[in-house]
Design a protein around this motif. Structure first.
Motif, mmCIF file in Angstrom:
data_model
loop_
_atom_site.group_PDB
_atom_site.id
_atom_site.type_symbol
_atom_site.label_atom_id
_atom_site.label_comp_id
_atom_site.label_asym_id
_atom_site.label_seq_id
_atom_site.Cartn_x
_atom_site.Cartn_y
_atom_site.Cartn_z
ATOM 1 N N LEU A 24 24.620 7.953 -13.256
ATOM 2 C CA LEU A 24 24.590 7.006 -12.149
ATOM 3 C C LEU A 24 23.699 7.517 -11.035
ATOM 4 O O LEU A 24 23.704 8.701 -10.724
ATOM 5 N N ALA A 95 26.479 -1.307 -10.179
ATOM 6 C CA ALA A 95 25.466 -0.831 -11.120
ATOM 7 C C ALA A 95 25.745 -1.516 -12.452
ATOM 8 O O ALA A 95 26.882 -1.534 -12.909
ATOM 9 N N THR A 114 21.792 2.290 -11.814
ATOM 10 C CA THR A 114 21.532 2.516 -10.392
ATOM 11 C C THR A 114 22.385 1.569 -9.560
ATOM 12 O O THR A 114 22.406 0.362 -9.820
#
Length: 126
Positions: A24, A95, A114
């Protein structure tokens, strides 16, 4: 406040079992501190996602079984600040993956997601 961070969450179904490896990242436009994460798997086609328990980022790795092979799905992770839960009404970032399919559990892909800011109460990924 630190604008960029990268952290990895290893998602293990069980010891020795195949697992998704998700990395992430936080887009610079997300200026708030992310504290809670709520992972979801959306099978395609399906209107009901599998929603996993909310975890604190500081708690480290958490488990998430990989979806069935040869079935389309997408991953969505909601992020929130401090609070009791991390639902659509208090999330500050999301995300999301593209729709994908696992062909072979022995070759699970590394997934990069992201976080982007979202407005509370809005549906869908940014």
């Amino acid at each position: 406040m630190r604008q960029h961070f990268v952290f990895s969450l290893l998602l293990f179904a069980a010891c020795g079992e195949p697992a998704l490896d998700i990395e992430l990242r936080k887009d610079p436009s997300v200026t708030e501190t992310l504290v809670l994460l709520q992972p979801q798997i959306h099978k395609v086609p399906s209107s009901t996602p599998t929603i996993y328990p909310t975890v604190r980022i500081a708690d480290g790795p958490f488990t998430l079984p990989p979806p069935e092979t040869n079935h389309a799905f997408m991953i969505r992770i909601e992020a929130c600040g401090e609070g009791e839960d991390c639902g659509v009404h208090n999330r500050i970032a999301s995300a999301c993956s593209t729709v994908m399919t696992i062909q072979d559990e022995d070759a699970l892909p590394r997934i990069f997601l992201t976080f982007f800011p979202v407005e509370p109460g809005r549906q869908g990924c940014p």
